[in-house]
Design a protein around this motif. Structure first.
Motif, short mmCIF file in Angstrom:
data_model
loop_
_atom_site.label_atom_id
_atom_site.label_comp_id
_atom_site.label_asym_id
_atom_site.label_seq_id
_atom_site.Cartn_x
_atom_site.Cartn_y
_atom_site.Cartn_z
N ASP A 1 0.89 -1.37 0.07
CA ASP A 1 0.03 0.05 0.09
C ASP A 1 1.02 1.24 0.07
O ASP A 1 1.63 1.51 -1.09
CB ASP A 1 -0.83 0.02 1.14
N ASP A 2 0.94 2.09 1.03
CA ASP A 2 1.71 3.40 1.03
C ASP A 2 3.10 3.04 1.45
O ASP A 2 3.58 3.44 2.41
CB ASP A 2 0.93 4.10 2.19
N THR A 3 3.80 2.33 0.46
CA THR A 3 5.19 1.75 0.88
C THR A 3 6.01 2.80 0.93
O THR A 3 7.11 2.85 2.04
CB THR A 3 5.33 0.79 -0.29
N ASP A 4 6.06 3.74 0.16
CA ASP A 4 7.08 4.85 0.42
C ASP A 4 7.20 5.59 1.63
O ASP A 4 8.20 5.77 2.29
CB ASP A 4 7.24 5.80 -0.75
N THR A 5 6.12 5.92 2.21
CA THR A 5 5.72 6.64 3.47
C THR A 5 6.16 5.73 4.44
O THR A 5 6.77 5.97 5.63
CB THR A 5 4.39 7.06 3.62
N THR A 6 5.56 4.51 4.61
CA THR A 6 6.11 3.48 5.58
C THR A 6 7.32 3.31 5.72
O THR A 6 7.98 3.37 6.88
CB THR A 6 5.10 2.16 5.56
#
Length: 324
Positions: free
Chosen positions: A278-283
């Motif tokens: 999902d929100d891989t860059d922010t995690t």
């Protein structure tokens, strides 16, 4: 005053950017896709068609805030939010502090806030403030604030730290839930900056903040009920199926801290974060900044740093942030 060295600033900023860059090529893909094809190293292209080592808005806005704090007096007094606002506007419209001269992957609340800043709205009033404006766009960029003198005080004044965090977060996200996510994250980062192990920094955060929250210390809406998994002190006991990795600020904080607590290397921490999907860059960025503080620049795989966009510029910024 807790020490803040150039080495720590480099580790934090590089750690965040590397985690971001690992996640950029697979952003928005579901967890099932990562289970079938896990990320194990830097990839190129993918979701945003960017070369390997490219970081996104997460790092760009982190660096904008770091630039503001690196100005003379920026770490000791009230941050010049008008300066941060100008840098954010220049990032969105002029590709300032981007990896390759291209702005991409802009969150809805962040875009709305920057449009308001461009129209002259006071920075602390620019961030949308409804309950539906609690994406992770403030959390993803807040880490440089741990180098501010208020956060590095030997005896932390929680109310002063809250006010500072609220002002900086509200430039793009004006709801107390977003501020609280940033606040809890910075409390953990502060422990790591002091040399604590991940589990000790997490435990200290819980010990400090739970009584403070119980006294109704947050102005306006009390938001602690949304962070009960984090505040329980038992976050690491969750099964991966209980950890979400969406763009919701609560989910991002839970996921990043869970990854930090479950692993004992930088690489394992950020790869787990990215492979949650999902929100891989922010995690990856939120976990990576903390993991950088834990394991240092030497703990970040050299082959990842070798392809990181604008590495020398990030290192220069870190030196100025630490020496401000």
């Amino acid at each position: 005053m807790l020490q803040a060295t150039t080495e720590q600033a480099r580790a934090a900023l590089l750690g965040l950017a590397v985690g971001d860059a690992l996640g950029v090529p697979v952003e928005f893909a579901p967890r099932a896709a990562r289970q079938q094809d896990p990320v194990t190293s830097m990839r190129a292209y993918g979701t945003h068609h960017q070369p390997a080592g490219t970081w996104s808005d997460d790092s760009s806005l982190t660096f904008c805030l770091a630039e503001t704090l690196a100005r003379p007096g920026g770490r000791s007094g009230a941050p010049d939010l008008a300066d941060f606002a100008r840098r954010s506007i220049n990032w969105l419209y002029q590709s300032y502090w981007t990896a390759h001269g291209e702005t991409f992957d802009v969150g809805n609340a962040t875009r709305t806030a920057i449009d308001r800043l461009q129209r002259g709205i006071v920075p602390t009033k620019a961030g949308p403030s409804s309950e539906f404006d609690n994406g992770n766009g403030a959390l993803m960029r807040i880490l440089p604030l741990v180098f501010h003198d208020i956060w590095r005080a030997e005896t932390l004044n929680l109310s002063a730290a809250w006010s500072l965090t609220e002002n900086v977060a509200s430039v793009t996200h004006g709801h107390p839930r977003s501020t609280l996510g940033c606040f809890l994250y910075l409390l953990v980062a502060r422990g790591l900056l002091a040399g604590m192990a991940s589990d000790k920094a997490y435990a200290q955060m819980c010990e400090l903040v739970n009584p403070w929250l119980a006294n109704g210390s947050i102005p306006a809406v009390v938001e602690d009920k949304y962070y009960q998994k984090v505040l329980s002190g038992n976050l690491s006991n969750l099964d991966k199926r209980q950890v979400s990795s969406s763009g919701y600020v609560v989910h991002t904080l839970e996921a990043a801290l869970w990854c930090l607590l479950k692993h004992d290397t930088y690489a394992a921490t950020v790869l787990t974060a990215v492979n949650l999907g999902d929100d891989t860059d922010t995690t990856g960025a939120v976990a990576g900044g903390l993991a950088g503080l834990v394991y240092g620049e030497a703990g970040i795989p050299a082959e990842w740093l070798a392809v990181l966009a604008r590495r020398a510029d990030i290192e220069d910024l870190a030196g100025r942030l630490a020496g401000a």
